[in-house]
Design a protein around this motif. Structure first.
Motif, PDB file in Angstrom:
ATOM      1  N   LEU B   8      55.909  34.506  36.574  1.00  0.00           N
ATOM      2  CA  LEU B   8      54.512  34.286  36.937  1.00  0.00           C
ATOM      3  C   LEU B   8      53.750  35.573  36.667  1.00  0.00           C
ATOM      4  CD1 LEU B   8      52.883  31.943  38.293  1.00  0.00           C
ATOM      5  CD2 LEU B   8      53.105  33.202  40.421  1.00  0.00           C
ATOM      6  N   SER B   9      52.662  35.472  35.901  1.00  0.00           N
ATOM      7  CA  SER B   9      51.886  36.686  35.652  1.00  0.00           C
ATOM      8  C   SER B   9      50.413  36.326  35.617  1.00  0.00           C
ATOM      9  CB  SER B   9      52.313  37.336  34.340  1.00  0.00           C
ATOM     10  OG  SER B   9      52.042  36.463  33.266  1.00  0.00           O
ATOM     11  N   GLY B  10      49.581  37.340  35.797  1.00  0.00           N
ATOM     12  CA  GLY B  10      48.146  37.103  35.807  1.00  0.00           C
ATOM     13  C   GLY B  10      47.412  38.229  35.128  1.00  0.00           C
ATOM     14  N   LYS B  11      46.281  37.871  34.532  1.00  0.00           N
ATOM     15  CA  LYS B  11      45.459  38.874  33.845  1.00  0.00           C
ATOM     16  C   LYS B  11      44.032  38.750  34.352  1.00  0.00           C
ATOM     17  CE  LYS B  11      47.157  39.246  29.424  1.00  0.00           C
ATOM     18  NZ  LYS B  11      46.991  38.710  28.067  1.00  0.00           N
ATOM     19  N   GLY B  12      43.550  39.805  34.969  1.00  0.00           N
ATOM     20  CA  GLY B  12      42.141  39.818  35.406  1.00  0.00           C
ATOM     21  C   GLY B  12      41.803  38.707  36.372  1.00  0.00           C
ATOM     22  N   VAL B  13      42.752  38.326  37.230  1.00  0.00           N
ATOM     23  CA  VAL B  13      42.512  37.222  38.153  1.00  0.00           C
ATOM     24  C   VAL B  13      41.531  37.657  39.248  1.00  0.00           C
ATOM     25  CG1 VAL B  13      43.553  35.651  39.803  1.00  0.00           C
ATOM     26  CG2 VAL B  13      44.781  36.259  37.721  1.00  0.00           C
ATOM     27  N   ALA B  14      40.456  36.883  39.416  1.00  0.00           N
ATOM     28  CA  ALA B  14      39.450  37.249  40.410  1.00  0.00           C
ATOM     29  C   ALA B  14      38.985  36.017  41.152  1.00  0.00           C
ATOM     30  CB  ALA B  14      38.259  37.918  39.729  1.00  0.00           C
ATOM     31  N   LYS B  15      38.588  36.202  42.406  1.00  0.00           N
ATOM     32  CA  LYS B  15      37.965  35.130  43.183  1.00  0.00           C
ATOM     33  C   LYS B  15      36.746  35.707  43.877  1.00  0.00           C
ATOM     34  CE  LYS B  15      37.609  31.013  44.900  1.00  0.00           C
ATOM     35  NZ  LYS B  15      37.534  29.798  44.087  1.00  0.00           N
ATOM     36  N   ILE B  16      35.599  35.139  43.557  1.00  0.00           N
ATOM     37  CA  ILE B  16      34.352  35.623  44.143  1.00  0.00           C
ATOM     38  C   ILE B  16      33.714  34.462  44.902  1.00  0.00           C
ATOM     39  CG2 ILE B  16      32.064  36.550  43.637  1.00  0.00           C
ATOM     40  CD1 ILE B  16      33.465  37.659  41.000  1.00  0.00           C
ATOM     41  N   PHE B  17      33.415  34.691  46.179  1.00  0.00           N
ATOM     42  CA  PHE B  17      32.741  33.667  46.984  1.00  0.00           C
ATOM     43  C   PHE B  17      31.262  33.984  47.064  1.00  0.00           C
ATOM     44  CE2 PHE B  17      37.090  33.681  48.780  1.00  0.00           C
ATOM     45  CZ  PHE B  17      37.422  32.372  48.541  1.00  0.00           C
ATOM     46  N   GLY B  18      30.427  33.002  46.978  1.00  0.00           N
ATOM     47  CA  GLY B  18      28.996  33.176  47.164  1.00  0.00           C
ATOM     48  C   GLY B  18      28.318  33.791  45.958  1.00  0.00           C
ATOM     49  N   PHE B  19      27.005  33.926  46.078  1.00  0.00           N
ATOM     50  CA  PHE B  19      26.212  34.457  44.971  1.00  0.00           C
ATOM     51  C   PHE B  19      25.303  35.553  45.492  1.00  0.00           C
ATOM     52  CE2 PHE B  19      26.981  29.961  44.190  1.00  0.00           C
ATOM     53  CZ  PHE B  19      27.579  30.011  42.946  1.00  0.00           C
ATOM     54  N   ALA B  21      23.203  38.300  47.017  1.00  0.00           N
ATOM     55  CA  ALA B  21      23.362  39.227  48.132  1.00  0.00           C
ATOM     56  C   ALA B  21      24.553  38.855  49.009  1.00  0.00           C
ATOM     57  CB  ALA B  21      22.080  39.249  48.962  1.00  0.00           C
ATOM     58  N   HIS B  22      24.942  37.559  48.987  1.00  0.00           N
ATOM     59  CA  HIS B  22      26.035  37.113  49.850  1.00  0.00           C
ATOM     60  C   HIS B  22      27.368  37.098  49.131  1.00  0.00           C
ATOM     61  CE1 HIS B  22      23.099  36.012  52.860  1.00  0.00           C
ATOM     62  NE2 HIS B  22      22.402  35.405  51.900  1.00  0.00           N
ATOM     63  N   LYS B  23      27.429  37.783  47.986  1.00  0.00           N
ATOM     64  CA  LYS B  23      28.642  37.737  47.175  1.00  0.00           C
ATOM     65  C   LYS B  23      29.775  38.482  47.877  1.00  0.00           C
ATOM     66  CE  LYS B  23      29.134  39.778  43.007  1.00  0.00           C
ATOM     67  NZ  LYS B  23      28.815  39.979  41.567  1.00  0.00           N
ATOM     68  N   THR B  24      30.933  37.837  47.940  1.00  0.00           N
ATOM     69  CA  THR B  24      32.110  38.504  48.477  1.00  0.00           C
ATOM     70  C   THR B  24      33.190  38.464  47.408  1.00  0.00           C
ATOM     71  OG1 THR B  24      31.533  37.527  50.583  1.00  0.00           O
ATOM     72  CG2 THR B  24      33.677  38.587  50.429  1.00  0.00           C
ATOM     73  N   VAL B  25      33.655  39.625  47.021  1.00  0.00           N
ATOM     74  CA  VAL B  25      34.734  39.663  46.042  1.00  0.00           C
ATOM     75  C   VAL B  25      36.046  39.706  46.817  1.00  0.00           C
ATOM     76  CG1 VAL B  25      35.697  40.854  44.055  1.00  0.00           C
ATOM     77  CG2 VAL B  25      33.251  40.893  44.467  1.00  0.00           C
ATOM     78  N   ALA B  26      36.725  38.550  46.862  1.00  0.00           N
ATOM     79  CA  ALA B  26      37.960  38.483  47.653  1.00  0.00           C
ATOM     80  C   ALA B  26      39.125  39.074  46.857  1.00  0.00           C
ATOM     81  CB  ALA B  26      38.265  37.048  48.035  1.00  0.00           C
ATOM     82  N   VAL B  27      39.227  38.702  45.605  1.00  0.00           N
ATOM     83  CA  VAL B  27      40.267  39.250  44.737  1.00  0.00           C
ATOM     84  C   VAL B  27      39.556  39.805  43.503  1.00  0.00           C
ATOM     85  CG1 VAL B  27      42.328  38.745  43.381  1.00  0.00           C
ATOM     86  CG2 VAL B  27      41.962  37.604  45.568  1.00  0.00           C
ATOM     87  N   ASP B  28      39.790  41.077  43.230  1.00  0.00           N
ATOM     88  CA  ASP B  28      38.966  41.785  42.243  1.00  0.00           C
ATOM     89  C   ASP B  28      39.756  42.053  40.962  1.00  0.00           C
ATOM     90  OD1 ASP B  28      37.016  43.167  40.996  1.00  0.00           O
ATOM     91  OD2 ASP B  28      36.845  44.767  42.484  1.00  0.00           O
ATOM     92  N   HIS B  29      39.821  41.061  40.107  1.00  0.00           N
ATOM     93  CA  HIS B  29      40.417  41.223  38.778  1.00  0.00           C
ATOM     94  C   HIS B  29      41.755  41.947  38.812  1.00  0.00           C
ATOM     95  CE1 HIS B  29      36.058  40.694  38.281  1.00  0.00           C
ATOM     96  NE2 HIS B  29      36.426  39.920  37.261  1.00  0.00           N
ATOM     97  N   VAL B  30      42.757  41.307  39.337  1.00  0.00           N
ATOM     98  CA  VAL B  30      44.072  41.947  39.440  1.00  0.00           C
ATOM     99  C   VAL B  30      44.980  41.467  38.295  1.00  0.00           C
ATOM    100  CG1 VAL B  30      43.959  42.259  41.925  1.00  0.00           C
ATOM    101  CG2 VAL B  30      44.940  40.159  41.001  1.00  0.00           C
TER     102      VAL B  30
END
Lengths: 417, 269
Positions: B8-19, B21-30
């Motif tokens: 299992l591998s990942g490239k630049g995996v990111a999860k961003i919630f909201g847009f 001013a309310h943007k939350t970067v939960a996973v930042d391109h790992v």
């Protein structure tokens, strides 16, 4: 489950609500077993007969065995019924206006009063300020006084078939009585008759049944649509959710009753059966169920047990049915109860406006209100034509809301205390 | 057990919630690559994004950006059938056993789901019972006592062991264990971990532990990823990361491990 049932049975509100509702339902079910007259049968000529027991005059007169009861107050009661205190005061008023001295009038002494009246009253005399209606009243009053104090009985005479001469067949004395159980024809009208001369109680029971059916159908339709849209919208999310929320908002901003009126009107009188009206009510009232279910589903869809079900390879339909629905079932049942109660009210509202089910087949609570309103029962003071209907509507609504509050307290522990 | 093939591998995996001013970067391109057979730990404090990452790896959430590769191929789980195939290979144990089961379904139903997932839906019932009995025996539960019971009638440790019995029946290639022991008392904790390790040997899977407990990570894993605010700040073999930490964050995590014979350092709490 068993635990919840036990809690429900301890909830006073639920029990009272359930008791009222069950007794209404049982009445609707049991009443037709004993009294199976058609509910829309016209039983009286003339409208708005007051509640009471109607005994056939002919049968009670012809009856060969009359019983003699010696009752002291019989005469007083008879006189009182035909000449009450209001009539006496009216007579006094007329006599004073006609110039009789106040000291000569004693309205307590019936015999003296009638004698005074008969010697003075002249229907052709115009008393200043007296309306025509008043004049007619006095003439009617004078007629009814005739033979009031007579002590002899009434003679029953029958015309001879061949000669046409009246022949006396019997005398009915003032102390003669009949046993009502021996009179072959009498009709109990506990709530009188309505504007068409129909038995209000029979009609009311049948109308309650129809209205409950309309409520159940409307509630079931509304809950089914709301549940389906809410589940899909809340669980699937994304674009589907946007569309469903858009439609829901559209229906929220248009008052559903206006929509209901427009749809009922455009369906037309001919097509408007009770079932059609119920479905139309259901189609316009699902909105808040959908919104509430959606909110509940959104809070559930990311729970671990839903994730576990996904990981076990279950389909969306299976997850919605097995992992989401059971968790919101209590909520949906409560919503259903409220939808049923508001469906009954919506039908009543529609019918009052004359847009309810067509009037020839079945009575509904709303139609009964409509009829009594059109025939001005409320202005004429014929309370039995509309008040029992209002009471039944209020009781159904009240009992369902009470059950709902009871359920809420059991299913929502934060309200307990 | 270890092999060089990347499972299992990942490239630049990111999860961003909201847009906005309310943007939350939960996973930042790992970026990451997990080798088959390794025991992997992803360590981080609360809110560092490890559970979000785990949900993306499981396919329960869609990444905002980046690609995830499973056995060398770009993962494609858009349809339900593809998801089902994927979930035959990757399974999870959740943090809170008390909320992980549907309270309206019996234990039998939970285990039968697993047998059906493995394609055993048409087996005769006796054989299914035998399989369930074996799975329960593996985690020291007695199936005959559990049958027709509901999961919430068990203790927390028993429920978590039942979860492992599920995995035993499913035999996935990857197991994501999201804080599998955090809701369980210390005595049961070692049992659960030992069972997971035994299961690993038994069915040859790759366990990925998601944990805040760096001590546990050191105890079980070959590779450790340290996660801070959605990023992997340090990674490598367990020995190199934990014995010679380079990042201040890793040292802080190590300091937070309670020790019996030293004074506790509460300055970072």
């Amino acid at each position: 489950m068993r635990h919840m049932l036990r809690q429900l049975l301890q909830s006073g509100r639920f029990l009272i609500g359930f008791g009222i509702f069950a007794s209404i339902l049982l009445t609707v079910l049991i009443y037709p077993l004993f009294i199976n007259d058609p509910p829309l049968e016209i039983v009286s000529r003339g409208t708005f007969l007051a509640p009471g027991i109607y005994v056939n005059v002919y049968d009670s007169m012809n009856f060969s065995t009359h019983y003699t009861l010696i009752l002291d107050d019989a005469v007083a009661q008879r006189v009182g019924a035909r000449l009450n205190d209001e009539d006496r005061l009216a007579m006094q008023e007329w006599l004073l206006a006609a110039g009789v001295l106040e000291g000569e009038i004693n309205i307590e002494d019936t015999a003296a009063l009638i004698e005074l009246w008969n010697s003075n009253f002249d229907p052709s005399v115009r008393v200043p300020g007296m309306t025509n209606a008043d004049r007619n009243y006095y003439i009617r009053l004078t007629d009814s006084l005739e033979g009031l104090l007579a002590t002899e009985g009434a003679i029953v005479a029958v015309p001879n078939q061949t000669t046409g001469v009246l022949e006396e067949t019997g005398v009915i004395n003032q102390s003669d009585y009949v046993n009502i159980g021996e009179v072959p024809n009498f009709r109990v009208l506990p709530l009188g008759t309505d504007n068409f001369g129909r038995d209000v109680l029979t009609e009311l029971v049948s109308a309650t049944g129809t209205s409950l059916t309309i409520g159940f159908v409307a509630g079931a339709v509304a809950t089914a649509i709301g549940l389906l849209l809410g589940l899909v919208s809340g669980y699937v999310g994304g674009f589907v959710d946007d569309i469903i929320v858009f439609i829901t908002n559209l229906f929220t901003v248009i008052p559903s009753f206006v929509l209901l009126i427009l749809i009922s009107f455009s369906i037309g009188q001919e097509q408007r059966g009770a079932f059609t009206i119920a479905v139309v009510i259901g189609l316009t009232s699902w909105v808040w169920t959908a919104r509430a279910v959606r909110a509940q589903v959104i809070s559930l869809r990311n729970r671990d047990h839903v994730n576990l079900s996904k990981l076990s390879g279950h389909s969306i339909a299976y997850i919605l049915a097995m992992d989401i629905l059971p968790y919101i079932a209590s909520y949906v049942v409560m919503a259903l109860i409220l939808q049923i109660s508001s469906g009954i009210l919506a039908e009543a509202g529609l019918s009052i406006l004359g847009l309810g089910p067509r009037t020839t087949e079945v009575p509904t609570l709303g139609l009964m209100m409509n009829w009594s309103m059109i025939y001005q029962a409320h202005i004429l003071g014929k309370w039995w034509a509309y008040f029992p209907v209002i009471l039944v509507i209020a009781l159904i609504s009240f009992s369902m809301n009470l059950m709902n509050t009871g359920l809420d307290r059991v299913f929502n522990p934060t309200l307990r205390g | 057990m270890k092999s060089d093939s990347v499972i299992l591998s990942g490239k630049g995996v990111a999860k961003i919630f909201g847009f906005g001013a309310h943007k939350t970067v939960a996973v930042d391109h790992v970026d990451f690559s997990f080798r088959a057979g390794e025991v992997i730990s992803i360590v981080g404090e609360s809110g560092s994004g490890k559970t979000t990452l785990a949900k993306m790896l499981l396919g329960l959430q869609t990444p905002t950006a980046g690609e995830i590769y499973f056995e060398g191929h770009l993962r494609d789980i858009r349809s339900h059938r593809q998801k089902r195939e994927y979930w035959k290979n990757i399974q999870a144990i959740f943090q809170d056993p008390f909320s992980a089961y549907n309270i309206f379904r019996r234990i039998d139903a939970v285990l039968l789901d697993c047998i059906r997932m493995r394609g055993g839906g048409r087996l005769p019932y006796e054989q299914k019972v035998e399989m369930m009995r074996e799975a329960c025996r593996f985690v020291n539960l007695k199936f005959d006592e559990l049958t027709n019971k509901y999961p919430f009638e068990l203790s927390g440790g028993q429920q978590q062991r039942l979860m492992i019995a599920r995995i035993f029946l499913l035999k996935p290639k990857i197991l994501l264990a999201d804080e599998p022991t955090s809701m369980i008392d210390a005595c049961s904790r070692a049992t659960i971990l030992d069972m997971l390790m035994a299961l690993r040997t038994e069915i040859g899977m790759t366990p990925i532990f998601i944990t805040h407990d760096i001590g546990l990570a050191y105890y079980v894993s070959d590779s450790v990823y340290i996660m801070e605010r959605g990023k992997f700040v340090e990674s490598g073999s367990a020995d190199s990361v934990i014995l010679t930490p380079r990042e201040a964050y890793t040292r802080r995590l190590l300091n937070d491990v309670p020790k019996l014979h030293e004074e506790w350092d509460l300055s970072t709490v």
